[in-house]
Enzyme design. Structure first.
Site, PDB file in Angstrom:
ATOM      1  N   CYS A  76      42.520  50.482  45.030  1.00  0.00           N
ATOM      2  CA  CYS A  76      43.223  49.237  45.311  1.00  0.00           C
ATOM      3  C   CYS A  76      42.232  48.096  45.219  1.00  0.00           C
ATOM      4  O   CYS A  76      41.042  48.307  45.047  1.00  0.00           O
ATOM      5  CB  CYS A  76      43.962  49.288  46.635  1.00  0.00           C
ATOM      6  SG  CYS A  76      42.957  48.942  48.039  1.00  0.00           S
ATOM      7  N   ASN A 112      50.220  51.466  35.418  1.00  0.00           N
ATOM      8  CA  ASN A 112      48.766  51.312  35.376  1.00  0.00           C
ATOM      9  C   ASN A 112      48.015  52.576  35.777  1.00  0.00           C
ATOM     10  O   ASN A 112      46.894  52.798  35.355  1.00  0.00           O
ATOM     11  CB  ASN A 112      48.327  50.135  36.257  1.00  0.00           C
ATOM     12  CG  ASN A 112      49.051  50.077  37.575  1.00  0.00           C
ATOM     13  OD1 ASN A 112      50.278  50.029  37.622  1.00  0.00           O
ATOM     14  ND2 ASN A 112      48.305  50.101  38.656  1.00  0.00           N
ATOM     15  N   GLY A 122      48.299  38.130  35.901  1.00  0.00           N
ATOM     16  CA  GLY A 122      49.510  38.928  36.027  1.00  0.00           C
ATOM     17  C   GLY A 122      50.111  38.834  37.422  1.00  0.00           C
ATOM     18  O   GLY A 122      51.334  38.791  37.577  1.00  0.00           O
ATOM     19  N   THR A 123      49.249  38.795  38.422  1.00  0.00           N
ATOM     20  CA  THR A 123      49.741  38.741  39.798  1.00  0.00           C
ATOM     21  C   THR A 123      50.591  37.491  40.012  1.00  0.00           C
ATOM     22  O   THR A 123      51.711  37.563  40.526  1.00  0.00           O
ATOM     23  CB  THR A 123      48.543  38.760  40.776  1.00  0.00           C
ATOM     24  OG1 THR A 123      47.835  39.993  40.577  1.00  0.00           O
ATOM     25  CG2 THR A 123      48.980  38.657  42.219  1.00  0.00           C
ATOM     26  N   SER A 136      48.900  39.665  31.183  1.00  0.00           N
ATOM     27  CA  SER A 136      47.608  39.318  31.769  1.00  0.00           C
ATOM     28  C   SER A 136      46.550  39.400  30.679  1.00  0.00           C
ATOM     29  O   SER A 136      46.491  40.385  29.932  1.00  0.00           O
ATOM     30  CB  SER A 136      47.276  40.291  32.899  1.00  0.00           C
ATOM     31  OG  SER A 136      45.957  40.078  33.352  1.00  0.00           O
ATOM     32  N   ALA A 137      45.698  38.363  30.589  1.00  0.00           N
ATOM     33  CA  ALA A 137      44.730  38.290  29.488  1.00  0.00           C
ATOM     34  C   ALA A 137      43.677  39.383  29.555  1.00  0.00           C
ATOM     35  O   ALA A 137      43.294  39.969  28.540  1.00  0.00           O
ATOM     36  CB  ALA A 137      44.051  36.915  29.498  1.00  0.00           C
ATOM     37  N   HIS A 138      43.198  39.691  30.777  1.00  0.00           N
ATOM     38  CA  HIS A 138      41.998  40.548  30.845  1.00  0.00           C
ATOM     39  C   HIS A 138      42.251  42.024  30.587  1.00  0.00           C
ATOM     40  O   HIS A 138      41.312  42.802  30.478  1.00  0.00           O
ATOM     41  CB  HIS A 138      41.245  40.347  32.170  1.00  0.00           C
ATOM     42  CG  HIS A 138      41.889  40.941  33.384  1.00  0.00           C
ATOM     43  ND1 HIS A 138      41.410  42.082  33.971  1.00  0.00           N
ATOM     44  CD2 HIS A 138      42.943  40.561  34.129  1.00  0.00           C
ATOM     45  CE1 HIS A 138      42.143  42.367  35.046  1.00  0.00           C
ATOM     46  NE2 HIS A 138      43.077  41.452  35.166  1.00  0.00           N
ATOM     47  N   GLN A 196      50.157  46.228  31.405  1.00  0.00           N
ATOM     48  CA  GLN A 196      49.403  47.361  30.856  1.00  0.00           C
ATOM     49  C   GLN A 196      49.847  47.739  29.447  1.00  0.00           C
ATOM     50  O   GLN A 196      49.104  48.425  28.740  1.00  0.00           O
ATOM     51  CB  GLN A 196      49.523  48.584  31.786  1.00  0.00           C
ATOM     52  CG  GLN A 196      48.806  48.426  33.100  1.00  0.00           C
ATOM     53  CD  GLN A 196      47.276  48.373  32.967  1.00  0.00           C
ATOM     54  OE1 GLN A 196      46.699  48.732  31.936  1.00  0.00           O
ATOM     55  NE2 GLN A 196      46.604  47.905  34.002  1.00  0.00           N
TER      56      GLN A 196
HETATM   57  N1  PLP Z   1      50.581  44.424  36.878  1.00  0.00           N
HETATM   58  C1  PLP Z   1      49.961  45.557  36.516  1.00  0.00           C
HETATM   59  C2  PLP Z   1      50.767  46.703  36.021  1.00  0.00           C
HETATM   60  C3  PLP Z   1      48.568  45.650  36.589  1.00  0.00           C
HETATM   61  O1  PLP Z   1      47.967  46.791  36.231  1.00  0.00           O
HETATM   62  C4  PLP Z   1      47.842  44.532  37.076  1.00  0.00           C
HETATM   63  C5  PLP Z   1      46.373  44.608  37.233  1.00  0.00           C
HETATM   64  O2  PLP Z   1      45.824  45.629  37.582  1.00  0.00           O
HETATM   65  C6  PLP Z   1      48.544  43.376  37.430  1.00  0.00           C
HETATM   66  C7  PLP Z   1      49.908  43.356  37.322  1.00  0.00           C
HETATM   67  C8  PLP Z   1      47.831  42.156  37.951  1.00  0.00           C
HETATM   68  O3  PLP Z   1      47.242  41.420  36.907  1.00  0.00           O
HETATM   69  P1  PLP Z   1      46.044  40.414  37.213  1.00  0.00           P
HETATM   70  O4  PLP Z   1      44.826  41.249  37.436  1.00  0.00           O
HETATM   71  O5  PLP Z   1      45.934  39.581  35.965  1.00  0.00           O
HETATM   72  O6  PLP Z   1      46.429  39.604  38.385  1.00  0.00           O
END
Ligand code: PLP
Length: 368
Positions: free
Chosen positions: A311, A138, A70-71, A186-188, A166
């Site tokens: 964090c 989140n 996701g990042t 995001s997969a996880h 989320q």
């Molecule tokens: N965006 C949101 C709202 C999230 O909660 C998270 C992860 O906590 C991310 C993005 C980032 O995703 P990833 O862990 O796959 O990089």
């Protein structure tokens, strides 16, 4: 000791079917870019996963750009769409907040983006804009009016990016109905592996690759694809789509937990509880007791939750989400996030309630 995992918004357990598909994929040799038969088999597996991910959000398979999570997908959206000024909601994830300089759109005390403020900000500057608004937060689980925001954003000739990390797998999700031009997954968070995600490029927007040096993903993300991870992501999406109707039942357990915990601790505060919320999330404060103390006490009792403001370094710092909602610092520092999932049981909630109640009783005894 019996363990109760109640930190699903941090990561969800890998679905066994996804793990099995990944194991099989790991045992195979083949680069999806190779033209020989092993390469073609790998390509077929990649494209099958792409179709599964696309189906979860009602997108065309060609819209999916696989990323490392996701990042990275958020970075690709915000930094890859060049030449637009950026507006983001105050409650966005750090991967959006830190992506590029942006104008911050405020939220209401319930944690919902202020659409009037967004409209004013769009009207105040005629330059082409990109707005980033998450679908569900989140920390609080609060659901954002993304479809309404999309109409407003488009009326001003701007584009909308939506971080749906989320929300995916927890809420029905259709990119067409949502109106987002770009969407992050995001997969996880939905039963796939860590380190895999996708940017759904719905609109025909020019996207500059951030990772360069190869033509993979139609030139939008260079590098040999993480095929086993992507295969696991695809399977997790297919299961999430199949089980979506049943997911709403998680709210029954979450609501029971909220009722029990707030009855036990009369001064407890729930954040984001009076507006539409994800079925699985509860952001709750035991005033006067630092979140880290609560997290550690619960962990000693076998219950895993996180500080509302955990964090990535594992340290607790003040939550920008609760800050943006106008929660006083002292209260925000005592907020924890309890998040449930498809295998959470009433026994997990019993264990949570007992441990939280015992901590409260100890604090009261020592204060007396
Ligand atoms: N965006 C949101 C709202 C999230 O909660 C998270 C992860 O906590 C991310 C993005 C980032 O995703 P990833 O862990 O796959 O990089």
């Amino acid at each position: 000791m019996r363990l109760a995992y109640l930190d699903w918004n941090a990561t969800a357990p890998l679905r066994p079917e996804a793990a099995a598909a990944m194991t099989e994929s790991l045992a195979r040799c083949g680069n999806p870019s190779s033209v020989h038969r092993f390469g073609r088999e790998a390509r077929r597996a990649l494209e099958a996963a792409r179709a599964q991910v696309a189906a979860l959000v009602g997108a065309a398979a060609a819209a999916i750009v696989f990323t490392s999570g996701g990042t990275e997908a958020n970075q690709l959206a915000l930094r890859g769409v060049a030449g637009r000024r950026l507006l983001i909601a105050a409650i966005e994830h750090d991967s959006v907040r830190d992506a590029a300089p942006a104008t911050v759109v405020p939220v209401t005390p319930q944690g919902v983006v202020d659409l009037d403020a967004l409209e004013r900000m769009l009207a105040a500057d005629p330059r082409p804009a990109l707005v980033s608004l998450m679908l569900a937060n989140n920390e609080t689980g609060v659901i954002q009016p993304v479809a309404e925001a999309a109409r407003l954003v488009h009326a001003h000739g701007a584009l909308l990016h939506c971080d749906a990390v989320q929300a995916a797998g927890k809420l029905p999700l259709d990119v067409g109905r949502l109106g987002a031009d770009l969407l992050t997954l995001s997969a996880h968070k939905l039963g796939g592996p860590q380190g895999v995600g996708a940017l759904v490029v719905v609109a025909d927007v020019p996207l500059r690759a951030l990772q360069i040096g190869g033509g993979q993903e139609r030139g939008r993300r260079a590098g040999t694809e993480n095929l086993p991870g992507i295969v696991g992501f695809g399977v997790a999406c297919a299961i999430a789509a199949r089980e979506l109707d049943g997911y709403a039942a998680v709210a029954t357990l979450r609501d029971a937990a909220q009722r029990r915990l707030t009855a036990m601790v009369p001064e407890a505060r729930v954040y984001g509880g009076n507006t539409a919320r994800l079925p699985n999330t509860l952001c709750l404060a035991m005033p006067g007791v630092p979140a880290a103390t609560q997290v550690m006490a619960l962990d000693l009792a076998g219950v895993m939750v996180s500080a509302g403001s955990a964090c990535s370094s594992g340290k607790v710092r003040r939550s920008h989400v609760l800050d943006a909602m106008g929660v006083p610092a002292a209260a925000a520092e005592s907020a924890i996030r309890i998040s449930l999932g498809w295998s959470t049981t009433p026994a997990d909630i019993d264990q949570l309630a007992e441990a939280w109640g015992a901590l409260y009783a100890r604090r009261r005894a020592s204060a007396a």
